[in-house]
Structures are given as structure tokens and as C-alpha cells.
Design an enzyme around this catalytic site. Structure first.
Site, PDB file in Angstrom:
ATOM      1  N   GLY A  20      45.254  47.853  12.857  1.00 48.35           N
ATOM      2  CA  GLY A  20      44.550  47.523  13.998  1.00 48.35           C
ATOM      3  C   GLY A  20      43.248  48.280  14.084  1.00 48.35           C
ATOM      4  CB  ALA A  58      36.907  49.367  19.937  1.00 45.70           C
ATOM      5  CE  LYS A 105      44.852  53.471  28.500  1.00 49.28           C
ATOM      6  NZ  LYS A 105      45.244  53.893  27.052  1.00 49.28           N
ATOM      7  CG  ASN A 148      41.319  47.328  30.707  1.00 50.43           C
ATOM      8  OD1 ASN A 148      40.915  48.266  30.892  1.00 50.43           O
ATOM      9  ND2 ASN A 148      41.907  46.837  29.450  1.00 50.43           N
TER      10      ASN A 148
END
Length: 313
Positions: free
Chosen positions: A7, A10, A188, A196
Site C-alpha cells: 500500500g 501517502a 489513534k 478525519n
């Protein structure tokens, strides 16, 4: 180490670049052909804290990686959650009985799927606070500092976990061994589950969200739902500590000007989001434990509505 970044968006590109610069043998694997072609033609181009750098790293489409002669010591998973199974199937031929797999995906519960492909003793869970932005095919923006916590799932694999920590720290990735990784993952998830989705719905960066007079109230309610679900699983979080961590992300001098990965997926790239593996998981677990999760439910439905409005498939 011979390392597969499974993957190479970014965050995968950030880790791949930093590990490559630390002289690890790195292979990038992804499903975005234009991105792969750009890396192989021009190198992985990065704005690295204001410095423009280029690193030549081998990149492959996941549909072609099975043909490659590469036996991995370590796989770092950075796919989107909904792509995890297909990626593990694609790289299966490059794994051997001692290949370690470190999962750094956003969200909760990925180990239940990973163990279908990898021996339990080879699975390691991690949580990272690094950030990154994808600026186009083969181009990333890397800024700020971050850290990684990780832990072995199986007992007796502490030394293997510390070997991974050492490899990551050779690349200045600030890794450390955790004795309670599920707590870190839920912390997290609290950040992702509030920042998000809200930044994506409001179409703003993290600092702009923090500047809203309504943000603290909404975020507090979302965090309450995550904490309640964690508590039902004997995972205990300090709400003030979680809120302090979230508020620290509002600072434009650190990562406040960053647009979260969910924003990048849906708004910038018109891709489906991971909402079902972040807030959606809390909704599903809420039903399981008979805990009300109205804010996570509403945010999940809003994101799916926006996906439909934007015609994302």
C-alpha cells in the site's frame, strides 16, 4: 532488511522512502498504476520538510507482484482497510515462514483478517502518528515529526518486535515497543474517528476544524463513544489525555495545515473512504455491547451520503 510496503499511498510512500534512505531493500506495492509508473519512471519525488528529494525505489502493481523474485523479511501494511484481503492474496508468494507482518492501518480489528494469511506468531500490530500527503502520481509531501508504537500479538515474540523497532529507528521513524498496543490503537482511532470524518464533511484542514467554536463539543461526544466501546473490551483510556492529543493536532505549526487521509481519499481523489473501519466499527460494536453510538452512526452515514453524492464507487 528486505521490506515490502503493501500500500504505497501517502503513508506507505513516506515509510518506503525513509526506510530506503536507511539502506533497507524496499519494494513498493500498490494498485494505482499511474502512481507506480511515475515512481518507476521519475523516482519517488518528495517534499521532505521543505527539501526536494528523489529516491529510486522499485514499485509494482499488486496484480503483478507475484512474478517478482523477492523474499520479504518484513511486510508493512498500509493499504486501505477494504483492500487488505486482496493485497495479502497478491503478495502471498513473496512471504516465507519467518516473514513478519506489521499492520499500521487506520481502524480496529484488522488482525482477524490478517491471520487468515499469516501465522499468528508473525503478526505485529502498530500505531503511527506520522503524517503524509499525496500530491499526485509519484509525488508526496512529508512534514513534521511522528512516532510508532508496536507490539507482537503472540507471546514470546518480543525479541522479533524489538528487531522491527530497531529497523524502523535506523530510518529515524521513532519506533518503540509497547506492552499495550490495543490502548494505543484505540487512542489513534479516537483521533481518526473525530478529525478525519469531520474534516471530510466540513472540507477543511485540521487547524480550521480546531478553530470552530463547535468542534470541542462534537469531538468530546465522539470520543465518549470510542471510550465506552473500548471499556467494554477491558481497554481503558483517559479522556483528558485523548482530547489533549487531538487538540495538539490543531496547531498549524505542527500538522494543523494537514488534510487527513479520509479527506484526501474522498475530496481530492474521489475514492471510497475507510469510515466503516473507524466510526463504523464503533457502531457495530455498540450494537454488540448494547451501547448507544449516535455520533459515530451519524458521521458514518454522512460520509456514505457524501460518497454517493460525489458518485464514488
Amino acid at each position: 532488511m528486505k521490506i515490502i510496503i503493501a500500500g504505497a499511498g501517502a503513508m506507505g510512500s513516506r515509510f518506503g522512502l525513509m526506510l530506503h534512505r536507511a539502506n533497507h531493500e524496499v519494494v513498493l506495492v500498490d494498485g494505482w498504476q499511474e502512481h507506480i509508473d511515475a515512481i518507476n519512471k521519475n523516482g519517488l519525488q518528495a517534499n521532505f520538510n521543505g527539501e526536494k528529494i528523489v529516491e529510486n525505489i522499485s514499485a509494482y502493481n499488486q496484480n503483478e507482484i507475484a512474478k517478482v523474485d523477492f523474499s520479504a523479511d518484513l511486510v508493512i501494511l498500509f493499504t486501505k482497510a477494504m483492500q487488505l484481503d486482496s493485497m495479502l492474496q497478491s503478495i502471498n508468494s513473496l512471504l516465507h515462514e519467518d516473514t513478519k507482518v506489521l499492520c499500521l492501518l487506520n481502524g480496529i480489528g484488522h488482525e482477524d483478517r490478517i491471520k487468515k494469511y499469516v501465522p499468528y506468531q508473525n503478526i505485529f500490530l502498530g500505531n503511527t502518528m506520522w503524517t503524509s500527503g499525496l500530491q499526485g502520481p509519484g509525488k508526496v509531501k512529508l512534514f513534521g515529526d511522528g512516532s510508532i508504537d508496536l507490539q507482537n500479538l503472540a507471546q514470546g515474540q518480543e525479541q522479533a518486535a524489538n528487531t522491527i523497532v530497531e529497523a524502523l529507528n535506523q530510518a529515524d521513524l521513532n519506533a518503540k515497543y509497547s506492552s499495550n498496543i490495543l490502548s494505543s490503537i484505540y487512542k489513534k482511532a479516537c483521533v481518526n474517528g473525530s478529525v478525519n470524518g469531520l474534516c471530510t464533511i466540513l472540507e477543511c484542514n485540521i487547524a480550521s476544524l480546531g478553530a470552530s467554536s463547535y468542534a470541542n463539543t462534537i469531538i468530546s461526544q465522539i470520543v465518549d463513544e470510542f471510550i465506552a466501546i473500548a471499556s467494554a473490551q477491558n481497554i481503558f483510556l483517559d479522556k483528558d489525555e485523548v482530547l489533549t492529543q487531538i487538540k495538539s493536532s490543531f496547531d498549524p505549526e505542527t500538522i494543523g495545515l494537514h488534510y487527513p487521509s479520509m479527506y484526501q481519499d474522498l475530496i481530492d481523489n474521489k475514492r471510497l473512504t475507510e469510515i466503516d473501519y473507524i466510526n463504523g466499527v464503533i457502531v457495530r460494536k455498540g450494537k454488540q455491547y448494547q451501547i448507544s453510538t449516535p455520533y459515530c452512526n451519524f458521521l458514518t452515514e454522512l460520509i456514505h451520503s457524501k460518497e454517493e453524492i460525489l458518485g464514488v464507487r
